[in-house]
Design a protein around this motif. Structure first.
Motif, PDB file in Angstrom:
ATOM      1  N   THR A   6      13.139  -7.503  -0.990  1.00 28.36           N
ATOM      2  CA  THR A   6      12.061  -6.550  -0.775  1.00 28.36           C
ATOM      3  C   THR A   6      10.878  -7.308  -0.224  1.00 28.36           C
ATOM      4  OG1 THR A   6      12.880  -5.372  -2.668  1.00 28.36           O
ATOM      5  CG2 THR A   6      10.753  -4.736  -1.868  1.00 28.36           C
TER       6      THR A   6
ATOM      7  N   SER B 225       7.190  -8.642   1.516  1.00 29.52           N
ATOM      8  CA  SER B 225       6.057  -9.242   0.904  1.00 29.52           C
ATOM      9  C   SER B 225       4.903  -9.325   1.861  1.00 29.52           C
ATOM     10  CB  SER B 225       6.467 -10.615   0.497  1.00 29.52           C
ATOM     11  OG  SER B 225       6.944 -11.235   1.617  1.00 29.52           O
TER      12      SER B 225
ATOM     13  N   TYR C  10      12.341  -9.440 -10.072  1.00 27.44           N
ATOM     14  CA  TYR C  10      11.743  -8.701  -8.955  1.00 27.44           C
ATOM     15  C   TYR C  10      12.576  -7.462  -8.642  1.00 27.44           C
ATOM     16  CZ  TYR C  10       9.233  -7.667  -4.722  1.00 27.44           C
ATOM     17  OH  TYR C  10       8.465  -7.030  -3.774  1.00 27.44           O
TER      18      TYR C  10
ATOM     19  N   HIS D  29      10.665  -4.069  -8.766  1.00 25.75           N
ATOM     20  CA  HIS D  29      10.295  -3.571  -7.439  1.00 25.75           C
ATOM     21  C   HIS D  29      11.489  -3.162  -6.581  1.00 25.75           C
ATOM     22  CE1 HIS D  29       6.266  -5.004  -8.323  1.00 25.75           C
ATOM     23  NE2 HIS D  29       6.762  -6.204  -8.608  1.00 25.75           N
ATOM     24  N   GLY D  30      12.452  -4.072  -6.408  1.00 16.21           N
ATOM     25  CA  GLY D  30      13.521  -3.835  -5.440  1.00 16.21           C
ATOM     26  C   GLY D  30      14.306  -2.568  -5.698  1.00 16.21           C
TER      27      GLY D  30
ATOM     28  N   ASN E  46      12.233   0.744  -5.682  1.00 14.79           N
ATOM     29  CA  ASN E  46      11.882   1.142  -4.319  1.00 14.79           C
ATOM     30  C   ASN E  46      13.046   1.809  -3.610  1.00 14.79           C
ATOM     31  OD1 ASN E  46       9.355   0.106  -4.694  1.00 14.79           O
ATOM     32  ND2 ASN E  46       9.693  -1.762  -3.518  1.00 14.79           N
TER      33      ASN E  46
ATOM     34  N   GLN F 241       8.384 -14.678  -5.172  1.00 13.14           N
ATOM     35  CA  GLN F 241       8.471 -13.333  -5.744  1.00 13.14           C
ATOM     36  C   GLN F 241       7.082 -12.783  -6.057  1.00 13.14           C
ATOM     37  OE1 GLN F 241      11.648 -12.233  -5.442  1.00 13.14           O
ATOM     38  NE2 GLN F 241      11.911 -14.348  -4.766  1.00 13.14           N
TER      39      GLN F 241
ATOM     40  N   LYS G 174       5.223 -11.421  -2.918  1.00 12.18           N
ATOM     41  CA  LYS G 174       5.797 -10.309  -2.167  1.00 12.18           C
ATOM     42  C   LYS G 174       4.975  -9.028  -2.248  1.00 12.18           C
ATOM     43  CE  LYS G 174      10.732 -11.334  -2.157  1.00 12.18           C
ATOM     44  NZ  LYS G 174      12.053 -10.866  -2.618  1.00 12.18           N
ATOM     45  N   SER G 175       4.186  -8.891  -3.274  1.00  7.20           N
ATOM     46  CA  SER G 175       3.510  -7.613  -3.493  1.00  7.20           C
ATOM     47  C   SER G 175       2.531  -7.252  -2.392  1.00  7.20           C
ATOM     48  CB  SER G 175       2.781  -7.633  -4.838  1.00  7.20           C
ATOM     49  OG  SER G 175       1.848  -8.707  -4.878  1.00  7.20           O
TER      50      SER G 175
ATOM     51  N   GLU H  56       4.272  -4.787  -0.082  1.00  8.29           N
ATOM     52  CA  GLU H  56       5.362  -4.054  -0.721  1.00  8.29           C
ATOM     53  C   GLU H  56       5.352  -2.566  -0.353  1.00  8.29           C
ATOM     54  OE1 GLU H  56       6.081  -2.712  -5.202  1.00  8.29           O
ATOM     55  OE2 GLU H  56       6.075  -4.876  -4.911  1.00  8.29           O
ATOM     56  N   GLN H  57       4.183  -1.961  -0.385  1.00  7.17           N
ATOM     57  CA  GLN H  57       4.118  -0.528  -0.103  1.00  7.17           C
ATOM     58  C   GLN H  57       4.475  -0.250   1.349  1.00  7.17           C
ATOM     59  OE1 GLN H  57       0.365   1.316  -0.960  1.00  7.17           O
ATOM     60  NE2 GLN H  57       1.171   3.390  -0.790  1.00  7.17           N
TER      61      GLN H  57
ATOM     62  N   ARG I 126       8.183  -0.564   1.749  1.00  5.87           N
ATOM     63  CA  ARG I 126       8.843   0.584   1.130  1.00  5.87           C
ATOM     64  C   ARG I 126       8.814   1.785   2.077  1.00  5.87           C
ATOM     65  NH1 ARG I 126       6.375   0.402  -3.487  1.00  5.87           N
ATOM     66  NH2 ARG I 126       4.766   1.950  -3.075  1.00  5.87           N
TER      67      ARG I 126
END
Length: 746
Positions: free
Chosen positions: A30, A32, A323, A327-328, A331, A419, A422-423, A426-427, A430
């Protein structure tokens, strides 16, 4: 229903970042926000250091002390043994099976990969192949004639002349495996992930040219094992003339539907038969799995699954698993759920008509949704503790050896930093999940992205092969109803707008005077990309020079999409490098005899035993019967537990009712294992793997057998159904006798 997750992931990137699109939708990477630079270090064939450095191989039992609460167990990392590296001493000690070279070769040559998503096996010397019904579902509907509904009626070819040629279907038989690690690394001490990728592509191209000059039916793929610590070249013989022989009705092939999916006890006749042809004649394979139609298996007996599991994540780090938990997987679920809702809302409409591809896609998405939710639920404190103990054992082993410490220290810390970083995007990542996916995305938006890409290729030199591949992929995208298109376009554009925010210049330009819903209405109603024919004409005329309303939209969105994919590539490259090096260290410590590689769509043999289990103080039996299926249909008395007419007519047949239908075992499987022959110690087929139960879903991250089970259709039950329900005596005879005399074939 454990086929590989929704198939045909496409790549749309001027940088050819195929893996990123797969990972963004269903995989483990995912995106970043910032690029983390990770120094890469040695890679070699045997130890992971430079060519001049010899690393020690320590015994499997050399785990450091201090793991009393949560034990590191020998098979935590799974039992998906590479077909060319069968653990012979372990098989001998555990099962009294002498896995000789002849035994191994027979398993290899009798197995096949069914299309690019499932497994299968030859079961006669006249080219008969068995796989799962759910693997064949879209191919079954592809051969329907006017007015037919083979999904509801089923199909049996009584004679060879009735077998139906299936378009766009192939099976691959593995004929050679060769270790090419040295050719990829060439003793280089520092080798970036993208350089390895280039070398893999170059080597694969050269090996394919060599193979095809020898035989045009041969194909070669170079695959990474142990997260890139090893590389192997797999040479396949491809059969493209594949004909449908038998398929049951959808009601019994997927009995219980989504409600029973990933559950047990189970009552599925999830099997289908095809035949491979070459030059108009049935293939006559030297190796095939003899069918165990009378003795089958028994509780406690050793069994082996031979197939091509798609992917697992057992050789990744704990921080990567966390993660995925945080998140992964959430999402990907957030991407899948509204699309299922849109498709089902349309399909339940009485005026929906017949949209077989849409129905198949909805079923595949629901399968993926349930699988992902099961994985997510299973990443609990105990699983993480077991993975942490395993990681600590490896780290302590690295610290205890000077050479290992010099080359591999600090890698898990580096991975954790990635990890955490990555945020940042992220959105945004996604918002682009599955954006160029040729199966689950909006047809209009996906075709628009292909048009953008094709125009870029048309303006470049030396990209003829890429251009041809892009056109083929684009032309394969089937049409969907306008109502579904409208909903999917609006969903996607709303996600993009939310990800970038109202102050982003591109968002202001796109949505200043038009909402996502208004864009969706215009594109679904007016774009020529709604249909295959319209898209093909636009591509030929020059898509970006046209006045199609999708052009301005995709020209605004495409740069954002490619930017996200680039960032995904940067993170993925760093992750791949660290994982490769960690697994070089792992192999140096424990060796390949005891460490199975993660699943990678390559041929594996997995061992286990037929075994029931206990849950909530309830004993769950190893076998179910057709009698249990009839009882479940009677008590439920509703879809999806209803039975076709011919099955109702056979309800009083005591021989059929007593026959075993499904069985469970502890063999190690994942998505892609569907259709795997389940064989006994003599390599006789005793079942066909089709699913796992709920407790097995978290086995993606840690192999456990307390309650986790693989589910298969029993070989005896298949014969009973063919004989007592379908009156398919010719097929029964072929399975039972194997047709050693080809001339005797009816």
């Amino acid at each position: 229903m454990y086929a590989r997750s929704v198939g045909r992931y496409s790549l749309l990137s001027t940088y050819a970042i195929v893996a990123m699109l797969i990972a963004a939708m269903m995989g483990g990477c995912t995106p970043s926000g910032e690029v983390v630079s990770v120094t890469e270090r040695p890679d070699s064939t045997e130890g992971g250091a430079s060519a001049e450095t010899e690393l020690p191989t320590l015994p499997l039992t050399a785990f450091p002390a201090g793991y009393d609460t949560v034990r590191v167990r020998p098979f935590d990392l799974g039992k998906m043994w590479s077909i060319d590296r069968v653990p012979t001493s372990y098989f001998q000690d555990e099962y009294d099976v002498a896995a000789s070279e002849e035994w191994r070769e027979h398993a290899q040559y009798a197995a096949v990969r069914f299309s690019d998503t499932c497994s299968g096996g030859f079961v006669s010397n006249t080219g008969l192949v068995v796989t799962n019904h759910h693997c064949a579902r879209e191919h079954i509907t592809a051969v329907e004639e006017e007015g037919e509904s083979l999904g509801q009626r089923g199909f049996v070819a009584s004679t060879p002349g009735q077998e139906r040629t299936t378009p766009n279907l192939f099976i691959d038989q593995l004929v050679e495996v060769r270790d090419v690690t040295d050719e990829i690394y060439e003793g280089v001490r520092r080798l970036r992930s993208y350089v390895r990728t280039e070398r893999v592509n170059d080597l694969e191209e050269r090996l394919n040219e060599e193979a095809k000059s020898e035989d045009s039916a041969l194909r070669v793929t170079v695959e990474a094992l142990y997260q890139g610590a090893r590389y192997k070249a797999y040479t396949y013989r491809r059969y493209t003339d594949v004909r449908l022989v038998m398929a049951p009705e959808q009601q019994v092939g997927f009995f219980g539907g989504d409600a029973d999916n990933f559950t047990y006890p189970r009552y599925n006749m999830d099997v289908a038969f095809y035949r491979a042809y070459e030059d108009g004649e049935p293939v006559t394979p030297e190796h095939y799995f003899e069918w165990s139609s009378t003795q089958g298996s028994e509780a406690g007996s050793a069994v082996f699954a031979v197939g091509t599991p798609g992917s697992t994540s057992r050789l990744t780090t704990v921080s990567q698993v966390k993660y995925e938990r945080d998140h992964g997987i959430p999402n990907r679920l957030a991407f899948i759920e509204p699309r299922i809702e849109a498709m089902e809302q349309f399909l339940t409409n009485a005026d929906a008509g017949d949209w077989p591809e849409l129905r198949n896609t909805a079923l595949s998405l629901k399968n993926s949704q349930k699988s992902l939710q099961g994985q997510l639920n299973g990443i609990d404190a105990y699983l993480l503790a077991r993975r942490t103990a395993n990681e600590r054992a490896l780290q302590d082993s690295i610290r205890s050896v000077d050479t290992l410490r010099q080359h591999y220290r600090g890698l898990t810390r580096d991975m954790e930093q990635i990890q955490n970083a990555k945020s940042g995007v992220e959105q945004r990542a996604r918002a682009f999940n599955g954006f160029a996916n040729t199966q689950v995305g909006s047809r209009v938006l996906t075709r628009a992205m292909y048009g953008y890409y094709i125009d870029q290729l048309n303006s470049s030199r030396g990209v003829g092969a890429q251009l041809d591949a892009a056109r083929r992929e684009a032309d394969s995208i089937a049409d969907w109803p306008v109502q579904v298109e409208r909903t999917l376009i609006a969903q996607r554009l709303a996600d993009v707008r939310a990800a970038y925010g109202p102050n982003d210049p591109t968002m202001q330009r796109l949505f200043d005077d038009k909402t996502p819903e208004e864009w969706a209405e215009e594109l679904a109603s007016e774009s020529r990309l709604r249909t295959q024919d319209g898209a093909q004409r636009l591509y030929s005329q020059g898509y970006r020079d046209s006045d199609d309303p999708s052009v301005s939209l995709v020209e605004a969105i495409a740069p954002l999409y490619f930017s996200v994919v680039e960032q995904l590539q940067d993170f993925r490259a760093s992750e791949q490098s660290i994982n490769a090096r960690l697994n070089q260290a792992r192999l140096a410590v424990f060796g390949t005899e005891h460490i199975a590689p993660d699943a990678a769509s390559t041929l594996r043999i997995s061992d286990g035993r037929v075994r029931g289990y206990t849950t909530d103080s309830t004993e769950v039996p190893a076998y179910t019967t057709f009698g249990g299926m009839y009882e479940r249909a009677r008590t439920k008395n509703a879809a999806p537990w209803d039975l076709p007419e011919r099955w109702q007519a056979a309800a009083s047949d005591s021989t059929l009712r007593a026959a075993p239908l499904n069985l469970v075992s502890t063999v190690d499987i994942s998505g892609g294992s569907s259709g795997s022959p389940l064989v006994n110690a003599d390599l006789e087929l005793v079942g066909v793997v089709f699913d796992s139960n709920q407790p097995a879903l978290p086995n993606r991250f840690l192999y456990r057998t307390e309650q986790a089970r693989a589910i298969a259709v029993d070989s005896r039950g298949i014969i009973a159904a063919l004989r007592h329900v379908y009156n398919a005596e010719a097929l029964v005879q072929e399975l039972v006798d194997g047709y050693t005399n080809v001339a005797a074939r009816p």
